[in-house]
Design a protein around this motif. Structure first.
Motif, PDB file in Angstrom:
ATOM      1  N   ALA A 372       0.847  -1.203   0.000  1.00  0.00           N
ATOM      2  CA  ALA A 372       0.000   0.000   0.000  1.00  0.00           C
ATOM      3  C   ALA A 372       0.881   1.252   0.000  1.00  0.00           C
ATOM      4  N   ASP A 373       2.007   1.184   0.711  1.00  0.00           N
ATOM      5  CA  ASP A 373       2.950   2.312   0.748  1.00  0.00           C
ATOM      6  C   ASP A 373       3.547   2.524  -0.649  1.00  0.00           C
ATOM      7  N   ASP A 374       4.025   1.437  -1.274  1.00  0.00           N
ATOM      8  CA  ASP A 374       4.591   1.547  -2.632  1.00  0.00           C
ATOM      9  C   ASP A 374       3.582   2.171  -3.590  1.00  0.00           C
ATOM     10  N   ARG A 375       2.322   1.895  -3.369  1.00  0.00           N
ATOM     11  CA  ARG A 375       1.273   2.397  -4.278  1.00  0.00           C
ATOM     12  C   ARG A 375       0.836   3.820  -3.934  1.00  0.00           C
ATOM     13  N   GLY A 376       1.465   4.414  -2.919  1.00  0.00           N
ATOM     14  CA  GLY A 376       1.168   5.810  -2.571  1.00  0.00           C
ATOM     15  C   GLY A 376      -0.139   5.984  -1.798  1.00  0.00           C
ATOM     16  N   LEU A 377      -0.681   4.889  -1.253  1.00  0.00           N
ATOM     17  CA  LEU A 377      -2.010   4.992  -0.619  1.00  0.00           C
ATOM     18  C   LEU A 377      -1.989   5.773   0.690  1.00  0.00           C
ATOM     19  N   TYR A 378      -0.816   5.861   1.334  1.00  0.00           N
ATOM     20  CA  TYR A 378      -0.757   6.568   2.623  1.00  0.00           C
ATOM     21  C   TYR A 378      -0.689   8.090   2.448  1.00  0.00           C
ATOM     22  N   LEU A 379      -0.535   8.539   1.201  1.00  0.00           N
ATOM     23  CA  LEU A 379      -0.457   9.986   0.971  1.00  0.00           C
ATOM     24  C   LEU A 379      -1.815  10.666   1.130  1.00  0.00           C
ATOM     25  N   TYR A 380      -2.878   9.871   1.100  1.00  0.00           N
ATOM     26  CA  TYR A 380      -4.232  10.440   1.175  1.00  0.00           C
ATOM     27  C   TYR A 380      -4.530  10.881   2.606  1.00  0.00           C
ATOM     28  N   ASN A 381      -5.030  12.092   2.749  1.00  0.00           N
ATOM     29  CA  ASN A 381      -5.423  12.575   4.072  1.00  0.00           C
ATOM     30  C   ASN A 381      -6.906  12.967   4.021  1.00  0.00           C
ATOM     31  N   PRO A 382      -7.785  12.153   4.643  1.00  0.00           N
ATOM     32  CA  PRO A 382      -9.228  12.413   4.526  1.00  0.00           C
ATOM     33  C   PRO A 382      -9.681  13.659   5.271  1.00  0.00           C
ATOM     34  N   VAL A 383      -8.794  14.208   6.119  1.00  0.00           N
ATOM     35  CA  VAL A 383      -9.164  15.428   6.860  1.00  0.00           C
ATOM     36  C   VAL A 383      -8.992  16.657   5.969  1.00  0.00           C
ATOM     37  N   THR A 384      -8.024  16.577   5.053  1.00  0.00           N
ATOM     38  CA  THR A 384      -7.725  17.762   4.235  1.00  0.00           C
ATOM     39  C   THR A 384      -7.981  17.557   2.734  1.00  0.00           C
ATOM     40  N   ALA A 385      -8.255  16.320   2.303  1.00  0.00           N
ATOM     41  CA  ALA A 385      -8.465  16.069   0.858  1.00  0.00           C
ATOM     42  C   ALA A 385      -9.586  16.978   0.349  1.00  0.00           C
ATOM     43  N   ALA A 386      -9.395  17.504  -0.859  1.00  0.00           N
ATOM     44  CA  ALA A 386     -10.433  18.395  -1.406  1.00  0.00           C
ATOM     45  C   ALA A 386     -11.744  17.631  -1.564  1.00  0.00           C
ATOM     46  N   LEU A 387     -12.845  18.259  -1.173  1.00  0.00           N
ATOM     47  CA  LEU A 387     -14.156  17.641  -1.385  1.00  0.00           C
ATOM     48  C   LEU A 387     -14.564  17.901  -2.830  1.00  0.00           C
ATOM     49  N   ALA A 388     -15.028  16.842  -3.504  1.00  0.00           N
ATOM     50  CA  ALA A 388     -15.495  17.024  -4.887  1.00  0.00           C
ATOM     51  C   ALA A 388     -16.838  17.743  -4.855  1.00  0.00           C
ATOM     52  N   PRO A 389     -17.103  18.595  -5.845  1.00  0.00           N
ATOM     53  CA  PRO A 389     -18.403  19.279  -5.836  1.00  0.00           C
ATOM     54  C   PRO A 389     -19.548  18.280  -5.964  1.00  0.00           C
ATOM     55  N   ALA A 390     -20.691  18.627  -5.373  1.00  0.00           N
ATOM     56  CA  ALA A 390     -21.880  17.787  -5.496  1.00  0.00           C
ATOM     57  C   ALA A 390     -22.410  17.874  -6.914  1.00  0.00           C
ATOM     58  N   SER A 391     -22.964  16.768  -7.416  1.00  0.00           N
ATOM     59  CA  SER A 391     -23.568  16.791  -8.756  1.00  0.00           C
ATOM     60  C   SER A 391     -24.945  17.419  -8.713  1.00  0.00           C
ATOM     61  N   VAL A 392     -25.523  17.523  -7.500  1.00  0.00           N
ATOM     62  CA  VAL A 392     -26.828  18.180  -7.363  1.00  0.00           C
ATOM     63  C   VAL A 392     -26.646  19.396  -6.477  1.00  0.00           C
TER      64      VAL A 392
END
Ligand SMILES: Cc1cc2nc3c(=O)[nH]c(=O)nc-3n(C[C@H](O)[C@H](O)[C@H](O)COP(=O)(O)OP(=O)(O)OC[C@H]3O[C@@H](n4cnc5c(N)ncnc54)[C@H](O)[C@@H]3O)c2cc1C
Length: 397
Positions: A372-392
């Motif tokens: 998972a580390d080799d694949r860069g999965l630990y770089l994700y931070n759910p506290v600061t990750a940009a929220l995608a705009p709502a489709s509605v």
């Protein structure tokens, strides 16, 4: 939306994390759990920096770190020779690289920390002995019915009832579930019972030819967590608790290094369990009307990257933030789904790929795969990750 009724079905790591995140942003939730007691199975779980960010934000990280103890580097070993093929980082390295640590945690400790936090926020938020059966929804509410005959209505419902989710089946219909032909074993062994060979390298994974054996200590090196995976063409039970024998485990790994076999023989009879690993196709959508899915219920994954619980915690954090940012439930669910689907479904598919890599043998020898580390999965931070705009925008919910 504040003052609304939010139902969460399933009080596992995903459901409790979702409850805590929503409470943290000022929402009242009800958690419906089928068991009579709020508890987790006896096994370890690896919590990596991506999930630790969320647990720290939600105020339970410190307790978990204290109970787990420091994390050492773990070694990937050749299944027959025991030779070290790869060394993974230790806890301090992770803090430097990702701003959060990495822990091997007893599942019961993680679960208890989450449960204590949500009950402290609201002593009446958990409904035990409530096995979800079915639901209906209309323009005003969603009504969930349980096998004890009770029905609860709420504004929205979050399905967190694990890989064999009944909520998902109700909302999205039955789907194809494939037995992967792989069986996993789990056991906990008191450290005092372990032979010296295993004690010399306590954090290790033996990889090779269709099988892997992973072990790491929990609770400040007092208990060894053992996980083994092997091919088994016969259909195996889905639950986590089918009893297994040391003889069948040792037979499936008879050509493994003596340290791995000594570890298996240190397991006390009656404390070894097995279950069949299932694989499902990623969901194309998580939400239908007033219902959305989270954790294994949304993206059940094989355990080869050790990310299922971490991704469930990420989901929970983003769900809380999406609720805080939205003005309607429709917007909140849409932001949640748009932010999470690519990430979570991506980890689900990467776990499938890792199963093939890690259990195969290449011309150069055994293949440790890309972690998972080799694949860069630990770089994700759910506290600061940009929220995608709502489709509605707005919406009827
Ligand atoms: C061998 C193995 C090792 C793993 N190791 C790791 C690891 O190191 N790191 C990691 O991040 N992940 C790991 N995972 C994955 C991780 O365990 C799961 O992804 C995680 O438990 C998912 O949490 P969840 O809350 O979504 O589902 P679950 O843990 O399955 O919880 C579901 C909850 O819902 C309840 N429930 C089910 N049906 C109903 C119903 N009808 N009504 C009411 N309640 C219901 C259940 O009782 C349970 O409490 C591993 C998995 C396996 C198999």
């Amino acid at each position: 939306m504040k003052g609304s009724r939010i139902s969460i079905v399933g009080g596992g790591i995903g459901g409790l994390s979702a409850a805590l995140a929503l409470q943290d942003f000022g929402y009242r939730v009800s958690v419906f759990e089928q068991t009579r007691e709020l508890r987790e199975i006896g096994a370890g779980v690896v919590i990596t920096p991506n999930a630790m960010h969320a647990l720290n934000f939600l105020g339970v990280g410190e307790r978990i770190s204290k109970e787990a103890g420091p994390t050492e580097a773990y070694l990937i070993r050749h299944f027959q020779t025991g030779e070290v093929i790869k060394i993974r980082a230790n806890g301090t390295d992770y803090v430097e690289r990702f701003g959060a640590t990495y822990h091997q945690v007893h599942r019961a400790d993680l679960h208890a920390a989450l449960a204590a936090a949500i009950v402290q926020n609201d002593p009446d938020c958990v409904f035990l002995n409530h096995c979800f059966e079915t639901l209906t929804q209309n323009s005003e509410h969603v009504a969930a019915t349980f096998t004890n005959g009770k029905t609860y209505t709420s504004d929205v419902l979050i399905g967190c009832d694990g890989g064999a989710s009944k909520v998902r089946a109700c909302v999205f219909g039955d789907e194809v579930v494939n037995y992967t032909g792989q069986v996993a074993f789990r056991a906990l062994v008191p450290m005092a019972n372990l032979p010296p060979g295993v004690m010399k390298i306590p954090y290790a994974m033996f990889v090779g030819l269709n099988r892997a054996v992973l072990h790491y200590p929990l609770r400040h090196r007092t208990i060894m967590n053992v996980i083994a995976m092997a091919r088994e063409p016969k259909w195996q039970e889905e639950g986590w608790a089918a009893p297994a024998t040391i003889e069948e485990l040792a037979r499936l790994h008879s050509d493994f290094h003596p340290d791995a076999l000594a570890l298996m023989h240190a397991i006390s009879p009656g404390t070894l369990f097995k279950w069949g690993l299932r694989d499902r196709e990623p969901l194309r959508q998580y939400t239908k009307g007033r219902v959305t899915m989270l954790g294994d219920a949304a993206h059940p994954m094989t355990p080869f990257l050790g990310q299922g619980a971490c991704v469930a915690i990420e989901d929970a954090m983003v769900l809380g933030r999406a609720f805080a940012a939205a003005s309607t439930f429709a917007e909140a669910f849409s932001t949640y789904e748009n932010t999470r689907k690519e990430r979570a479904n991506g980890v689900q598919l990467a776990s499938r790929q890792q199963a093939d890599e890690i259990q195969g043998v290449t011309k150069r020898g055994v293949n440790p795969g890309a972690t998972a580390d080799d694949r860069g999965l630990y770089l994700y931070n759910p506290v600061t990750a940009a929220l995608a705009p709502a489709s509605v925008k707005g919406g009827s919910l």
